[in-house]
Design an enzyme around this catalytic site. Structure first.
Site, mmCIF file in Angstrom:
data_model
loop_
_atom_site.group_PDB
_atom_site.id
_atom_site.type_symbol
_atom_site.label_atom_id
_atom_site.label_comp_id
_atom_site.label_asym_id
_atom_site.label_seq_id
_atom_site.Cartn_x
_atom_site.Cartn_y
_atom_site.Cartn_z
ATOM 1 N N CYS A 84 0.871 -1.560 0.347
ATOM 2 C CA CYS A 84 0.188 0.124 -0.347
ATOM 3 C C CYS A 84 1.311 1.301 0.322
ATOM 4 O O CYS A 84 1.584 1.843 1.041
ATOM 5 C CB CYS A 84 -0.796 0.258 1.023
ATOM 6 S SG CYS A 84 -1.688 1.360 1.122
ATOM 7 N N THR A 90 5.366 14.854 -1.116
ATOM 8 C CA THR A 90 6.743 14.747 -2.105
ATOM 9 C C THR A 90 6.488 13.580 -3.182
ATOM 10 O O THR A 90 5.770 12.909 -3.772
ATOM 11 C CB THR A 90 8.428 14.550 -1.013
ATOM 12 O OG1 THR A 90 7.820 12.580 -0.745
ATOM 13 C CG2 THR A 90 7.918 15.214 -0.176
ATOM 14 N N HIS A 92 8.184 10.699 -4.083
ATOM 15 C CA HIS A 92 8.210 9.701 -3.147
ATOM 16 C C HIS A 92 6.865 8.593 -4.113
ATOM 17 O O HIS A 92 7.337 7.335 -4.343
ATOM 18 C CB HIS A 92 8.526 9.858 -1.794
ATOM 19 C CG HIS A 92 9.271 8.420 -1.086
ATOM 20 N ND1 HIS A 92 10.689 7.641 -1.661
ATOM 21 C CD2 HIS A 92 8.601 7.712 -0.607
ATOM 22 C CE1 HIS A 92 10.404 6.658 -1.037
ATOM 23 N NE2 HIS A 92 9.346 6.517 -0.157
ATOM 24 N N ARG A 131 -10.192 -0.225 -0.548
ATOM 25 C CA ARG A 131 -10.127 -1.163 -1.627
ATOM 26 C C ARG A 131 -9.018 -2.268 -1.428
ATOM 27 O O ARG A 131 -9.268 -3.478 -2.229
ATOM 28 C CB ARG A 131 -8.587 -0.510 -3.087
ATOM 29 C CG ARG A 131 -9.491 0.558 -3.540
ATOM 30 C CD ARG A 131 -8.382 1.643 -4.198
ATOM 31 N NE ARG A 131 -9.082 2.041 -5.031
ATOM 32 C CZ ARG A 131 -9.935 3.407 -4.858
ATOM 33 N NH1 ARG A 131 -10.051 3.905 -3.287
ATOM 34 N NH2 ARG A 131 -10.239 3.838 -5.863
#
Length: 154
Positions: A84, A90, A92, A131
């Site tokens: 996940c 950012t 990242h 999800r």
């Protein structure tokens, strides 16, 4: 081209299959739920508990290397990647999402082994929670279906 599988029902019989699961521990509440639903669905599809190997790694970027070791062991009919990645402020998020997805695909293609990719890439925790259950179950179904398809194609 001879024959056609068009319209043929997918084989979801997991009774003869060995499945490996690699779960990232980062965002553990979500990835734990993915793993729970995935394993429950594998069992519901007939995969024996002793034919399911479930390992964990620190995060999504480490999933690929564990998948590769499992894939090259020739012990599994299919693998499942669970993780996940939640968007932050950012770059990242994009880096981890892109690189983990690329690693899963590369391992699958390099080893001609199906890998169900259920590494969630979401905007927030709410999306991830929604999800987790569905994607865990779907990953199990994809792994079993693709393992059976690979067997039929050989």
């Amino acid at each position: 081209m001879q024959g056609s599988d068009k319209g043929q029902a997918a084989s979801l019989d997991g009774s003869s299959l060995a499945i490996g699961i690699v779960q990232a521990r980062f965002n553990a509440e979500i990835t734990g739920r993915l793993a729970e639903t995935c394993i429950a669905e594998l069992k519901a599809l007939g995969v024996a508990e002793n034919n399911i190997r479930h390992v964990t790694v620190p995060g999504a970027l480490e999933v690929g290397v564990a998948l590769d070791v499992m894939a090259t062991s020739d012990q599994y009919d299919a693998l499942i990647a669970l993780g996940c990645i939640i968007r932050g402020e950012t770059y990242h998020f994009e880096l981890v999402s892109n690189e983990s997805g690329a690693a899963v695909t590369r391992v699958s293609l390099d080893n001609q082994l199906p890998i169900a990719n259920a590494i969630l890439t979401v905007e927030n925790e709410e999306q991830a929670r929604v999800r987790a259950e569905v994607n865990g179950r779907e990953a199990a179904r994809v792994a079993v279906e693709m393992a059976n398809l690979m067997e039929a194609l050989q």
